[in-house]
Design a protein around this motif. Structure first.
Motif, PDB file in Angstrom:
ATOM      1  N   GLU A  43      -7.253  10.591 -23.404  1.00 52.31           N
ATOM      2  CA  GLU A  43      -7.438  10.155 -21.590  1.00 52.31           C
ATOM      3  C   GLU A  43      -7.296  11.346 -20.649  1.00 52.31           C
ATOM      4  OE1 GLU A  43      -7.609   6.947 -19.173  1.00 52.31           O
ATOM      5  OE2 GLU A  43      -8.178   6.763 -21.394  1.00 52.31           O
ATOM      6  N   CYS A  44      -5.728  11.872 -21.431  1.00 51.06           N
ATOM      7  CA  CYS A  44      -5.689  13.002 -20.239  1.00 51.06           C
ATOM      8  C   CYS A  44      -6.987  13.707 -20.090  1.00 51.06           C
ATOM      9  CB  CYS A  44      -4.114  14.024 -20.567  1.00 51.06           C
ATOM     10  SG  CYS A  44      -3.263  13.462 -20.458  1.00 51.06           S
ATOM     11  N   VAL A  45      -7.315  14.916 -21.121  1.00 50.50           N
ATOM     12  CA  VAL A  45      -8.775  15.209 -20.710  1.00 50.50           C
ATOM     13  C   VAL A  45     -10.155  14.968 -20.331  1.00 50.50           C
ATOM     14  CG1 VAL A  45     -10.881  15.769 -22.139  1.00 50.50           C
ATOM     15  CG2 VAL A  45      -8.403  16.805 -22.655  1.00 50.50           C
ATOM     16  N   HIS A  46     -10.126  13.416 -19.431  1.00 52.60           N
ATOM     17  CA  HIS A  46     -10.715  12.638 -19.571  1.00 52.60           C
ATOM     18  C   HIS A  46     -10.129  12.883 -18.108  1.00 52.60           C
ATOM     19  CE1 HIS A  46     -14.039   9.493 -18.136  1.00 52.60           C
ATOM     20  NE2 HIS A  46     -12.652   8.753 -17.521  1.00 52.60           N
ATOM     21  N   LYS A  47      -9.642  12.200 -17.702  1.00 51.87           N
ATOM     22  CA  LYS A  47      -9.244  12.991 -15.763  1.00 51.87           C
ATOM     23  C   LYS A  47      -8.884  14.392 -15.813  1.00 51.87           C
ATOM     24  CE  LYS A  47      -6.140   9.477 -16.547  1.00 51.87           C
ATOM     25  NZ  LYS A  47      -6.095   7.527 -15.211  1.00 51.87           N
ATOM     26  N   LYS A  48      -9.525  15.451 -16.062  1.00 50.66           N
ATOM     27  CA  LYS A  48      -9.001  17.120 -16.137  1.00 50.66           C
ATOM     28  C   LYS A  48      -8.300  17.497 -16.002  1.00 50.66           C
ATOM     29  CE  LYS A  48     -13.987  16.911 -13.710  1.00 50.66           C
ATOM     30  NZ  LYS A  48     -14.727  16.426 -12.452  1.00 50.66           N
ATOM     31  N   SER A  49      -7.634  17.070 -17.653  1.00 51.59           N
ATOM     32  CA  SER A  49      -5.652  17.592 -17.782  1.00 51.59           C
ATOM     33  C   SER A  49      -6.311  18.055 -19.385  1.00 51.59           C
ATOM     34  CB  SER A  49      -5.395  16.766 -16.675  1.00 51.59           C
ATOM     35  OG  SER A  49      -5.014  15.142 -17.756  1.00 51.59           O
ATOM     36  N   HIS A  50      -4.235  17.412 -19.616  1.00 50.99           N
ATOM     37  CA  HIS A  50      -3.881  17.980 -20.781  1.00 50.99           C
ATOM     38  C   HIS A  50      -2.913  17.194 -20.202  1.00 50.99           C
ATOM     39  CE1 HIS A  50      -1.659  20.839 -19.884  1.00 50.99           C
ATOM     40  NE2 HIS A  50      -2.519  21.726 -19.390  1.00 50.99           N
ATOM     41  N   LEU A  51      -2.065  16.493 -22.009  1.00 49.37           N
ATOM     42  CA  LEU A  51      -1.128  16.481 -22.627  1.00 49.37           C
ATOM     43  C   LEU A  51       0.121  17.287 -22.131  1.00 49.37           C
ATOM     44  CD1 LEU A  51      -0.700  14.219 -25.289  1.00 49.37           C
ATOM     45  CD2 LEU A  51      -0.701  13.793 -23.681  1.00 49.37           C
ATOM     46  N   ALA A  52       1.208  16.846 -21.335  1.00 50.05           N
ATOM     47  CA  ALA A  52       2.014  17.845 -20.690  1.00 50.05           C
ATOM     48  C   ALA A  52       2.479  19.111 -21.354  1.00 50.05           C
ATOM     49  CB  ALA A  52       3.331  17.330 -20.362  1.00 50.05           C
ATOM     50  N   ILE A  53       2.311  20.121 -21.066  1.00 49.87           N
ATOM     51  CA  ILE A  53       2.977  21.439 -21.858  1.00 49.87           C
ATOM     52  C   ILE A  53       4.295  21.560 -21.133  1.00 49.87           C
ATOM     53  CG2 ILE A  53       2.667  24.077 -22.138  1.00 49.87           C
ATOM     54  CD1 ILE A  53      -0.229  22.892 -22.466  1.00 49.87           C
ATOM     55  N   ILE A  54       5.221  22.158 -21.429  1.00 50.99           N
ATOM     56  CA  ILE A  54       6.539  22.397 -21.195  1.00 50.99           C
ATOM     57  C   ILE A  54       6.957  24.062 -20.919  1.00 50.99           C
ATOM     58  CG2 ILE A  54       9.078  21.789 -20.741  1.00 50.99           C
ATOM     59  CD1 ILE A  54       7.884  18.600 -22.142  1.00 50.99           C
ATOM     60  N   ASN A  55       7.394  24.913 -20.184  1.00 53.17           N
ATOM     61  CA  ASN A  55       7.423  25.759 -20.297  1.00 53.17           C
ATOM     62  C   ASN A  55       8.736  25.963 -20.300  1.00 53.17           C
ATOM     63  OD1 ASN A  55       4.709  26.287 -20.436  1.00 53.17           O
ATOM     64  ND2 ASN A  55       3.978  25.815 -18.371  1.00 53.17           N
ATOM     65  N   ASP A  56       9.729  25.414 -19.638  1.00 54.09           N
ATOM     66  CA  ASP A  56      10.856  25.991 -19.773  1.00 54.09           C
ATOM     67  C   ASP A  56      12.423  24.927 -19.361  1.00 54.09           C
ATOM     68  OD1 ASP A  56      10.746  25.355 -16.679  1.00 54.09           O
ATOM     69  OD2 ASP A  56       9.743  27.086 -16.177  1.00 54.09           O
ATOM     70  N   LYS A  57      13.317  25.136 -19.253  1.00 57.06           N
ATOM     71  CA  LYS A  57      14.812  24.171 -19.129  1.00 57.06           C
ATOM     72  C   LYS A  57      14.164  23.200 -17.995  1.00 57.06           C
ATOM     73  CE  LYS A  57      19.429  23.883 -19.522  1.00 57.06           C
ATOM     74  NZ  LYS A  57      21.010  24.110 -19.414  1.00 57.06           N
ATOM     75  N   LYS A  58      13.985  24.095 -16.504  1.00 60.10           N
ATOM     76  CA  LYS A  58      13.763  23.757 -15.457  1.00 60.10           C
ATOM     77  C   LYS A  58      12.342  22.831 -15.592  1.00 60.10           C
ATOM     78  CE  LYS A  58      13.206  24.591 -10.713  1.00 60.10           C
ATOM     79  NZ  LYS A  58      12.383  25.727  -9.661  1.00 60.10           N
ATOM     80  N   GLU A  59      11.464  22.540 -16.099  1.00 57.07           N
ATOM     81  CA  GLU A  59       9.961  21.560 -16.228  1.00 57.07           C
ATOM     82  C   GLU A  59      10.728  20.299 -17.202  1.00 57.07           C
ATOM     83  OE1 GLU A  59       5.733  21.487 -17.140  1.00 57.07           O
ATOM     84  OE2 GLU A  59       6.648  22.592 -17.841  1.00 57.07           O
TER      85      GLU A  59
END
Length: 253
Positions: free
Chosen positions: A133-149
């Motif tokens: 569903e995320c790919v259909h929306k031209k995105s992806h499931l959330a990738i969390i890179n740091d503590k702030k995010e």
């Protein structure tokens, strides 16, 4: 060189009256009556004449000339490729520099240069369906890179949770190899950026009296017992279970 001289001599004999078929007085011919023409031809000497104009010579078809042509063609091709690369870089930089924070599609939330979509469907999806569903929306499931995010997303889903099972898939899993956690873009989980809830991951195979032979290979967020002001919030869960999800993409795409 002296000029060449050619002499030629032509004799013509006068016609007799008998040949003409005409009647008339007969005249005795004498050898003196023959007519002799002489011609003298001078052959011009061209040794001192100017040289004839030089015609252009055809292109050098020797191996040496062909090699020069190939070298010129390769150099021209290299220049064209370099120009294309430079143009592509300039366009990419101009697009990135023109990307302003806060520009996301309708239904998405802007945070810095990232856009997030939080699923609000009443019918939830399993992990694979959520990624699709995320790919259909031209995105992806959330990738969390740091503590702030991580803390940002925890704060947002706290406000969106409406029940104990109101949880959200993120783009982390160890489906390829147990214990080797990868994001949906195949980048490995940074060991210094792990935000597991207490005693997680545990890889249980039984959840709510239901067996999951593959164990818990996908990760979600959304527990009622979040620790206040803590980033800990990840829970490994069987990928077949159905939850809401968080999609992520860059602004201005």
């Amino acid at each position: 060189m002296a000029e060449s001289v050619v002499y030629s001599e032509v004799k013509y004999k006068k016609e007799s009256n008998a040949d003409t078929g005409r009647a008339g007085p007969q005249i005795k011919e004498s050898p003196e009556d023959d007519v002799v023409y002489a011609a003298v031809v001078h052959k011009a000497d061209h040794t001192n004449q100017p040289n004839p104009p030089t015609l252009p010579t055809p292109a050098d078809s020797s191996p040496k000339g062909s090699k020069g042509i190939r070298r010129h063609s390769l150099l021209l091709l290299a220049v064209v490729v370099l120009c294309i690369l430079i143009l592509g870089t300039v366009i990419s930089l101009s697009l990135y520099s023109g990307c302003k924070p806060g520009k996301c599609n309708d239904g998405w939330e802007a945070h810095g240069r990232q856009c997030y979509f939080f699923s609000t469907k009443k019918k939830s999806l399993n992990w694979t369906q959520s990624q699709e569903e995320c790919v259909h929306k031209k995105s992806h499931l959330a990738i969390i890179n740091d503590k702030k995010e991580q803390k940002l997303l925890m704060m947002i889903i706290r406000q969106k949770m409406q029940g104990p099972e109101d949880k959200f898939w993120i783009g982390l899993n160890d489906r390829q190899m147990e214990g080797k956690w990868l994001w949906v873009d195949n980048t490995p989980l940074n060991t210094s950026q792990k935000f597991w809830l207490n005693n997680e991951p545990d890889n249980w195979k039984w959840v709510n009296n239901t067996e999951y032979p593959d164990g818990e290979d996908c990760v979600r967020m959304g527990e009622n017992n979040f620790i206040a002001n803590s980033a800990a919030g990840w829970v490994d869960t069987a990928c077949e279970r159905e939850f809401k999800f968080i999609c992520e993409t860059k602004a201005c795409l």
